[in-house]
Design a protein around this motif. Structure first.
Motif, PDB file in Angstrom:
ATOM      1  N   LEU A 198      37.259  52.342  49.819  1.00 11.63           N
ATOM      2  CA  LEU A 198      37.794  53.659  50.158  1.00 11.63           C
ATOM      3  C   LEU A 198      38.110  54.462  48.899  1.00 11.63           C
ATOM      4  O   LEU A 198      37.778  55.653  48.807  1.00 11.63           O
ATOM      5  CB  LEU A 198      39.055  53.499  51.012  1.00 11.63           C
ATOM      6  CG  LEU A 198      39.771  54.796  51.422  1.00 11.63           C
ATOM      7  CD1 LEU A 198      38.860  55.688  52.259  1.00 11.63           C
ATOM      8  CD2 LEU A 198      41.060  54.491  52.188  1.00 11.63           C
ATOM      9  N   VAL A 214      34.135  55.083  56.284  1.00  9.14           N
ATOM     10  CA  VAL A 214      34.916  55.106  55.039  1.00  9.14           C
ATOM     11  C   VAL A 214      34.387  56.193  54.112  1.00  9.14           C
ATOM     12  O   VAL A 214      35.157  56.904  53.453  1.00  9.14           O
ATOM     13  CB  VAL A 214      34.867  53.727  54.342  1.00  9.14           C
ATOM     14  CG1 VAL A 214      35.464  53.811  52.945  1.00  9.14           C
ATOM     15  CG2 VAL A 214      35.643  52.700  55.151  1.00  9.14           C
ATOM     16  N   THR A 267      35.615  59.556  55.441  1.00  8.28           N
ATOM     17  CA  THR A 267      37.070  59.678  55.302  1.00  8.28           C
ATOM     18  C   THR A 267      37.480  59.845  53.843  1.00  8.28           C
ATOM     19  O   THR A 267      38.320  60.694  53.516  1.00  8.28           O
ATOM     20  CB  THR A 267      37.759  58.447  55.910  1.00  8.28           C
ATOM     21  OG1 THR A 267      37.279  58.235  57.234  1.00  8.28           O
ATOM     22  CG2 THR A 267      39.262  58.653  55.956  1.00  8.28           C
ATOM     23  N   GLY A 268      36.902  59.041  52.951  1.00  9.23           N
ATOM     24  CA  GLY A 268      37.226  59.181  51.533  1.00  9.23           C
ATOM     25  C   GLY A 268      36.871  60.550  50.995  1.00  9.23           C
ATOM     26  O   GLY A 268      37.612  61.137  50.199  1.00  9.23           O
ATOM     27  N   LEU A 297      38.452  55.612  61.563  1.00  6.15           N
ATOM     28  CA  LEU A 297      38.447  54.585  60.530  1.00  6.15           C
ATOM     29  C   LEU A 297      39.304  53.398  60.937  1.00  6.15           C
ATOM     30  O   LEU A 297      38.900  52.237  60.768  1.00  6.15           O
ATOM     31  CB  LEU A 297      38.946  55.172  59.210  1.00  6.15           C
ATOM     32  CG  LEU A 297      39.133  54.183  58.055  1.00  6.15           C
ATOM     33  CD1 LEU A 297      37.806  53.519  57.693  1.00  6.15           C
ATOM     34  CD2 LEU A 297      39.744  54.878  56.849  1.00  6.15           C
TER      35      LEU A 297
END
Length: 412
Positions: free
Chosen positions: A148, A85, A88-89, A60
């Motif tokens: 995010l 994103v 990752t979120g 990221l």
């Protein structure tokens, strides 16, 4: 130089795409990949949740630096950033749920508050939350931070909804799709365009995730049986095709000259207040639906019949003897973790954690079942009983403990 350009040397070309139907199609595709790709790496490749989250945090940072260094919107870089994103979120929310045992209702509330704070600071500094205003570095930083948090919020809210309702993957698609439709109707009737955009943006996260679950879940769980790997490849290919089309057609490029853009429709404050009431009614109806669904018996794959009687004659030591040690260790770790949460009274965390067992078991079916059909049947039956016990409308800790303990014994 036009008057609008005087005194603004730091302003860039728009760093985001035009909001067209292609924007929403590719956004949903990206959120689907965020769900299935993270599950594939976490479960199938055995990296584990923490390592996967660390890996994607590094990725990221790299893609975000690439995006921020550009002075204009580039489809490939922008949508690559959205995909990363999204993954990752999702992982950050999963860590809160699975590793820290944070109740989904709490994480949903926390992320909602964080998003409100981000929007509040953003608006107080810039005077707008419009996606069409992303022409400075500071606004772009606010934008990506909000993105995010929306992915983390959408993950928590979506998982909380599934935990409450026990809906099948196909059925679970309908609620976020219906809410998005309600948002679009509100926008067409005069709701604030910026509010409608961000409401729809948040709701595309559970919609995309539920689509991913529907595609990847086995037919026995009312899914399409594609698996997380094939679903990820399918949707990544679709994203690539759309990005190539947008790159060549430039149909989502925001014209750098504001005079060439259509004049925006004048806002009607009175109509916007009326539509706020409309959105409030929609929210209350959705809450009532969730409350009703949570009170119903939860149908799931765990309600299927137990394994065939002949397989039940296997001794505990024979059940997992012909399966790879790494896979059995993975199943045992998840089961043990779920049992620990049950014994600690963390029911919501246990319910979320056992989903990992169901996902991993379904993903490995095509590999494990041919190795030892009787052993697979025994484990499948015991996993079904564990799922049913943990996901019961009114869970009984003694029943849960017994089912999970029996499964651990079968796993050796």
């Amino acid at each position: 130089m036009t008057e609008a350009g005087v005194g603004t040397p730091r302003r860039l070309l728009s760093k985001v795409p035009e909001v067209t139907v292609w924007f929403w199609i590719i956004k949903i595709l990206c959120t689907t990949v965020g769900e299935t790709f993270a599950d594939w790496i976490n479960n199938s490749l055995g990296f584990g949740l923490i390592v996967t989250a660390m890996l994607f945090t590094v990725v990221l940072i790299a893609v975000m630096v690439w995006q921020l260094r550009l002075d204009r919107y580039v489809p490939f870089v922008y949508w690559l950033t959205v995909v990363v994103v999204s993954v990752t979120g999702t992982l950050y929310t999963d860590i809160l749920t699975d590793k820290i045992s944070t109740p989904l209702v709490l994480s949903t509330g926390v992320f909602a508050v964080i998003l409100a704070i981000v929007f509040g600071i953003w608006y107080s500094r810039e005077g707008t939350l419009s996606i069409h205003s992303i022409v400075t570095l500071r606004r772009e930083l606010f934008y990506w931070l909000a993105i995010l948090v929306t992915f983390a919020l959408g993950t928590a809210a979506g998982d909380w909804t599934l935990a409450l309702t026990g809906w099948s993957p196909g059925t679970s698609v309908l609620l976020p799709a219906g809410l998005i439709l309600a948002v679009v109707v509100g926008w067409r009737l005069g709701a604030n365009a910026v509010l409608a955009f961000w409401l729809a943006y948040i709701l595309t996260r559970p919609l995309g995730a539920n689509l991913g679950d529907w595609f990847s879940s086995p037919a026995s769980d009312h899914g399409l049986g594609a698996g997380t790997a094939r679903t990820s490849v399918l949707f990544l290919a679709a994203i690539l095709a759309v990005v190539v089309y947008l790159t060549l057609s430039r149909s989502d490029i925001v014209d750098k000259d504001p005079q060439h853009r259509p004049s925006p429709v004048a806002a009607n404050p009175g109509r916007e207040r009326i539509m706020l009431g409309y959105y409030a009614v929609v929210a209350m109806l959705a809450g009532a639906l969730l409350a009703w669904a949570s009170a119903q018996p939860h149908a799931s794959a765990s309600d299927e019949p137990a394994a065939a009687p002949p397989a039940a004659t296997l001794a505990p030591g024979e059940v997992a003897a012909h399966f790879p040690t790494a896979e059995i260790t993975k199943f045992r770790s998840i089961t043990s973790d779920t049992l620990t949460k049950v014994q600690a009274g963390r029911q919501a965390a246990a319910t979320a954690r056992i989903k990992d067992l169901e996902t991993a078991w379904d993903q490995d079916q095509d590999t494990l079942q041919p190795m030892d059909k009787p052993g697979w049947d025994v484990l499948d039956g015991k996993i079904d009983k564990a799922l049913k016990a943990v996901r019961a409308a009114t869970p009984d800790p003694a029943t849960e403990t017994q089912a999970l303990t029996n499964l651990l014994a079968a796993l050796g």
